[in-house]
Design an enzyme around this catalytic site. Structure first.
Site, short mmCIF file in Angstrom:
data_model
loop_
_atom_site.label_atom_id
_atom_site.label_comp_id
_atom_site.label_asym_id
_atom_site.label_seq_id
_atom_site.Cartn_x
_atom_site.Cartn_y
_atom_site.Cartn_z
N TYR A 226 0.85 -1.20 0.00
CA TYR A 226 0.00 0.00 0.00
C TYR A 226 0.88 1.24 0.00
O TYR A 226 2.07 1.19 0.34
CB TYR A 226 -0.94 0.02 1.20
CG TYR A 226 -0.27 0.33 2.53
CD1 TYR A 226 -0.17 1.64 2.99
CD2 TYR A 226 0.29 -0.68 3.31
CE1 TYR A 226 0.46 1.93 4.20
CE2 TYR A 226 0.92 -0.41 4.52
CZ TYR A 226 0.99 0.90 4.96
OH TYR A 226 1.62 1.19 6.14
N CYS A 227 0.28 2.38 -0.39
CA CYS A 227 1.03 3.63 -0.36
C CYS A 227 0.10 4.77 0.06
O CYS A 227 -0.61 4.64 1.06
CB CYS A 227 1.75 3.90 -1.69
SG CYS A 227 0.75 3.74 -3.18
N ARG A 228 0.07 5.87 -0.69
CA ARG A 228 -0.65 7.06 -0.22
C ARG A 228 -2.14 7.02 -0.49
O ARG A 228 -2.91 7.68 0.21
CB ARG A 228 -0.05 8.31 -0.88
CG ARG A 228 1.34 8.63 -0.41
CD ARG A 228 1.94 9.76 -1.22
NE ARG A 228 3.26 10.15 -0.70
CZ ARG A 228 4.14 10.88 -1.38
NH1 ARG A 228 3.84 11.30 -2.59
NH2 ARG A 228 5.29 11.19 -0.82
N CYS B 36 -1.82 6.77 -6.12
CA CYS B 36 -0.39 6.69 -5.84
C CYS B 36 0.19 5.49 -6.58
O CYS B 36 -0.41 4.41 -6.60
CB CYS B 36 -0.16 6.54 -4.33
SG CYS B 36 1.56 6.34 -3.85
#
Length: 224
Positions: free
Chosen positions: A180-182, A186
């Site tokens: 996962y990221c932002r 993203c």
């Protein structure tokens, strides 16, 4: 001044005040700043580096947003740190993002130009990840810069910054991976999943980012 004209002017002033918020977010860089500060507090210099702007331009954007009440600041030594003023600002960004996705036909094309084709990438929801975490069946990888990871991350998540994706090769080969990221726009988690899948690993991306997870009441750890 006739009463009807005075009331018209008062109404104009009222709705112009509402529009202050829209004007404060009328730049793509300012919207990007909202997404960035949703990950945690940052200095002007850190924001400038993240959005690829000069410190002077970034300071101007942040001051404009501060005048509209969208961000708050505090001074630490010679640096000024900024953060979102409230969760309502984050919700406003999500609402803008959702309306744009529904109403702007060009958004899909521009998203694919930046993110790439997600057709071959599997994703999972927050609920599905919670189930996997309960069973201990998965490795969670946070593919954001270390500063953002330190400010808050999913429980047990491994920090693999986007400029160090080669560290993914060190992950245990017998575990599935969720990256996962932002947030949904993203690219970092996509890059991580693609790298792992090229190695024959089972890897998926979380549909949302850390801010959505936190806002929904998901557990978050911090090292700050």
């Amino acid at each position: 001044m006739p009463a009807i004209e005075a009331r018209r002017q008062a109404k104009d002033a009222l709705f112009d005040t509402f529009a202050t918020i829209a004007r404060a977010l009328s730049s793509g860089r300012r919207v990007e700043i909202v997404e960035l500060l949703a990950q945690g507090e940052r200095s002007v210099e850190q924001v400038a580096d993240a959005i690829g702007q000069s410190v002077a331009n970034t300071s101007h954007h942040l001051r404009t947003m501060a005048r509209a009440g969208l961000v708050n600041s505090r001074r630490t030594g010679t640096h000024v740190q900024y953060r979102l003023a409230s969760d309502e600002v984050l919700q406003l960004w999500w609402a803008m993002r959702g309306v744009a996705a529904d109403r702007l036909g060009s958004l899909g094309t521009r998203a694919r130009a930046y993110i790439g084709d997600r057709g071959e990438l599997e994703s999972i929801s927050r609920g599905e990840l919670l189930d996997l975490l309960d069973r201990g069946d998965v490795l969670v990888v946070d593919v954001r810069p270390e500063l953002e990871y330190a400010a808050g991350h999913l429980p047990g998540a491994i920090c693999v910054p986007p400029d160090q994706l080669e560290r993914l090769d060190e992950l245990p080969a017998d575990r599935d991976v969720v990256a996962y990221c932002r947030g949904p726009y993203c690219v970092y988690a996509d890059d991580a999943v693609r790298r792992l899948r090229q190695q024959g690993r089972r890897a998926v991306r979380l549909e949302e980012g850390l801010p959505e997870w936190r806002y929904a009441g998901g557990p978050v750890e911090s090292v700050l």
